[in-house]
Structure formats: C-alpha cells, structure tokens
Scaffold this active site. Structure first.
Site, PDB file in Angstrom:
ATOM      1  N   GLY A  19      43.670  44.603  28.813  1.00  0.00           N
ATOM      2  CA  GLY A  19      42.801  45.772  28.647  1.00  0.00           C
ATOM      3  C   GLY A  19      42.644  46.498  29.956  1.00  0.00           C
ATOM      4  N   THR A  20      41.985  45.947  30.864  1.00  0.00           N
ATOM      5  CA  THR A  20      42.159  46.172  32.295  1.00  0.00           C
ATOM      6  C   THR A  20      41.585  47.331  33.056  1.00  0.00           C
ATOM      7  OG1 THR A  20      43.958  44.868  33.043  1.00  0.00           O
ATOM      8  CG2 THR A  20      44.142  47.137  33.634  1.00  0.00           C
ATOM      9  N   THR A  21      41.371  47.023  34.358  1.00  0.00           N
ATOM     10  CA  THR A  21      41.178  48.090  35.330  1.00  0.00           C
ATOM     11  C   THR A  21      42.049  47.751  36.524  1.00  0.00           C
ATOM     12  OG1 THR A  21      38.849  48.163  34.703  1.00  0.00           O
ATOM     13  CG2 THR A  21      39.497  49.383  36.664  1.00  0.00           C
TER      14      THR A  21
END
Lengths: 218, 235
Positions: A19-21
């Site tokens: 999903g992430t940043t």
C-alpha cells in the site's frame, strides 16, 4: 462488499500489495530515501516490518510501491542488469543508468505491471540524484513521493521542501513526511526505514513506531 | 482497487449515456460538481472557514468564482463539497428549518443544532446524495465550533477539518501545522496556505481562495486572488 466471493480471511484471495508511502530527497552531497513497512492483502497486514528500500548497487537504492511481487521482481532484474553493466564499464554505475533500466521494464510491461519504483543514489558524475519512474516515464526531481500514502502529504512536502537542505534536515524531512502519511493512510504503517547515501556509502536506519514524531491529535 | 487512498470527499460523475455525440462537447452530459477543497478551523472566540472557487462539469470549469461558503444563519455557515445541486438543495432545506427553529426558540440557534439538521438530511437520503459538508459557526454556549458531515451522513466535531477532493493532499500539512491555541490571524494564514497547496495539486480545485471568520462580533469575508496566493519553492 463486492469481493466476498470466497469465505475466509482476505489474504487467501486478495493480491498482496505494498500500500505504502515512499519518498526520496536529494541534498547537497547525496540522497535520503524513506519508506513505511506495511504489506497488505486486502484488509490483512501480511508483513508489518517489510523493508521497501531495495539496493540496486552499492550507492543506488530504489523504493518499492504498488504490487509487492511486481516491484520486487523489477528490483531484482535491475540489480542483475546493473551488476553486468558495472562489470562491463569497470566502474560504479550512474544513478541515471539504474533509473533508465527500471524505466525500460516499467514502460515495456506497463499494461501487466502495477508498481512504481523511485530510484535514488549517489554517483561521482552528478552527486545525489532522485528519479521518478511512474508508469514508464523517467524524470529527475529534487524530491519524489509515491504510494497510496503520498497523496496525504503532497501539501506538506510542497510547503516544507526547500533547496539547500543539509543531510540532517533531509533526514528529518523524510521522517516527518513518513510519519504524517502513516498516520492517515490505512495502507501505510509499521516502522520507518531510511537510507542515506553519499560518497562514502549507504547507511540504513530503522525508526520504531513510538520513536516517530506525533501530531496534535495523537 | 489499487489506489488504496480513496478520500471520503471524492466526487464522482454520472455515467455518460452516449459518447457518440460529436455535435456537443462531453461536459454537457456530466453532472455539475464542486470538485473542491474546503477547510474550517476553530480558534478561541470563533471559527475560520475557507474554500476554493472552482465548479466543474467533467473537464469544463463551469464557474471559476464560485462561493462555496454558504450562510445558514447569522453566525453559522456551511462549506459545500460534492454535487453542487445536492449541496445547494440541502443547504436551502436546513436554512429554512433552522430559521423556523430559531423563531420558535426566540434565540440564536446553536451550531450543533445546524450540524444535526445537516446530518439528518444527509443520512436519511444517503443513497441518493453526494454531499460532504463542513458546518462552522459561533454561538454563546460553546463559542467557535466546527462539525464535519461527510458523505454517508456521519457527524463529528473536530477542532480542524478539511473536505473535498483536494483535501487528501493537505492532511499531512494540516496535521503538522495545526496546534491548539492558534490566534485568528494564524488560523487565517494556515487556511489560506493549506487551500493554496491543495489547489496546486488537485485539478478539481482552483480559482481564488474565499475566507470568512465568524465570531461574536459577526462575519468578516475576504478573497485572496490567484496572484496573491502564497507560493512554494517547488515551482
């Protein structure tokens, strides 16, 4: 919900995604890369401590986002290609070369892949550099953000970034950005990994959850 | 859905009946939407509210100087995002209901009352509506208050709240720059800066920044034109 075809936990039927940043920023003399550590399959967190900062060479790293499988495969392929290339030229590869290799794969297979890699590193010719390769383009930028969590921090990075930040300021900028995004994006979370690359090499660091900066409503 | 960051305020457009009409541009078949970025902040003694000024039908900007800050009563405003038609209709209904209630009470109405009236309409007709609304104002009982009524019809009071499609981009900025105890002018600056940042990144937000402060003394409105907006080093 429309995807309740097979009963059971989400991770049996959902694609695994980071999903992430992710973020990378250039400073005078190098770059700092940062990422969160959450990997989700639907609603389940299948890995809460994944390091999404993957080495492509000694002083070139990439940050992974999107489909976990796609991103890892691209990074491994480019790692191999860059090894061959640097042996052929007899010296350390340029960051632009690594970014071009990533871009070539992302562009050629853009219909099949859904991953975005930010490539950043240090080389002798141009110092610290950050490249974005979203959807198969290649562009050098002073900083780049990516992943689902990045949307929440566009305003923050636009307001806070300025040219001429020192190494420590850049590290703090990355940590603050990750912390803000992780607190708003359900697909980002866990711990923060940062990598600082300069002419001396790459230094990896982990910042655990309770050591991250917190904000007015926490 | 790969783009896992869906905001509760994202507007969506009606399905086009036919795309074979070359005689008329696409946007004539699209619903009018206030794409938008809206924001409201409480301070000690009142509230500051702000909005961009762009209304879109598809890719066409139907109104570039929209006023999305709508008065509901003397010291109560709402900020509208989502479908322009839906939010105007709801605001009209609530304005009538609140006006009537205030006459019955023979007192200025409470902000919480106005917020609950919005919630009642937005929740009851949640399947038909696309409306994300911020209700903000001042009353004698609790001072400055901001209430958020997003799509779906929930109600929650927050010291600072943002809404609309552009709001996703400024959550990080808001979290890091808001703290309790800001003055009115600090709130105005925070709101103007946040809206500018969102307008820079969101294609559905733009135009001018409209601001208003609501306090015991009354309502003060101002406009910041495009060339006077704060600028950032990334351009």
């Amino acid at each position: 919900s429309p995807e309740e075809q097979t009963p059971g936990p989400g991770w049996l039927s959902e694609e695994v995604k980071t999903g992430t940043t992710i973020i990378a920023v250039e400073f005078n003399g190098g770059v700092v890369l940062g990422s969160d550590s959450r990997v989700s399959a639907g609603e389940t967190v299948v890995n809460r401590v994944m390091n999404k900062l993957s080495p492509l060479h000694d002083k070139i790293y990439c940050a992974l986002s999107g489909s976990a499988a796609d991103a890892q495969t691209i990074a491994e392929m480019v790692n191999y290609q860059l090894d061959v290339h640097s042996t052929e030229i007899g010296e350390d590869p340029q960051v632009r070369s690594a970014a071009t290799l990533v871009k070539n794969i992302s562009y050629k297979y853009k219909e099949e892949l859904s991953a975005h890699l930010i490539v950043a590193g240090w080389d002798r010719r141009d110092g610290g550099q950050v490249f974005a390769t979203l959807n198969g383009l290649l562009t050098r930028q002073p900083f780049a953000v990516g992943g689902s969590g990045s949307f929440y921090v566009y305003g923050f990075v636009d307001a806070e970034y300025h040219k001429g930040m020192s190494k420590e300021e850049s590290q703090q900028f990355v940590i603050n950005t990750l912390s803000l995004a992780m607190s708003r994006d359900g697909s980002s979370g866990g711990v923060a990994y940062i990598v600082t690359i300069d002419e001396h090499g790459a230094e990896e660091k982990v910042i655990l959850g309770n050591d991250l900066p917190s904000f007015f409503d926490q | 859905n790969k783009m896992a960051a869906t905001a509760t305020m994202m507007p969506f457009f009606d399905q086009r009946v036919s795309s074979k009409h070359d005689l008329v541009p696409d946007w004539t078949g699209q619903e009018v939407s206030t794409g938008t970025t809206i924001m409201a902040v409480e301070y000690d003694g009142g509230v500051v509210i702000g909005a961009d000024s762009r209304t879109t039908t598809g890719a066409y900007i139907a109104n570039r100087v929209t006023d999305k800050l709508t008065p509901i009563h003397d010291r109560i405003f709402c900020c509208r995002s989502g479908s322009a038609a839906d939010t105007q209709a709801i605001a009209d209904v609530v304005t009538y209901q609140l006006g009537f209630h205030s006459i019955e009470l023979d007192e200025p109405p409470l902000v919480e009352t106005a917020a609950n009236l919005f919630k009642a309409s937005c929740y009851r007709y949640r399947e038909e509506l696309t409306a994300g609304i911020l209700v903000a104002g001042w009353d004698r009982r609790k001072g400055g208050q901001v209430y958020c009524v997003p799509i779906g019809g929930m109600l929650v009071r927050q010291p600072v709240s943002v809404g609309g499609s552009g709001s996703t981009y400024i959550y990080g900025f808001m979290d890091s720059n808001y703290k309790a105890g800001l003055t009115k002018d600090q709130c105005l600056e925070l709101t103007a800066t946040a809206l500018s940042l969102a307008m820079e990144r969101d294609g559905s937000s733009g135009g001018v920044v409209r601001l208003a402060t609501i306090s015991e003394e009354g309502v003060e409105r101002r406009v910041i034109l495009g060339n006077q907006l704060p600028k950032f080093s990334t351009h």
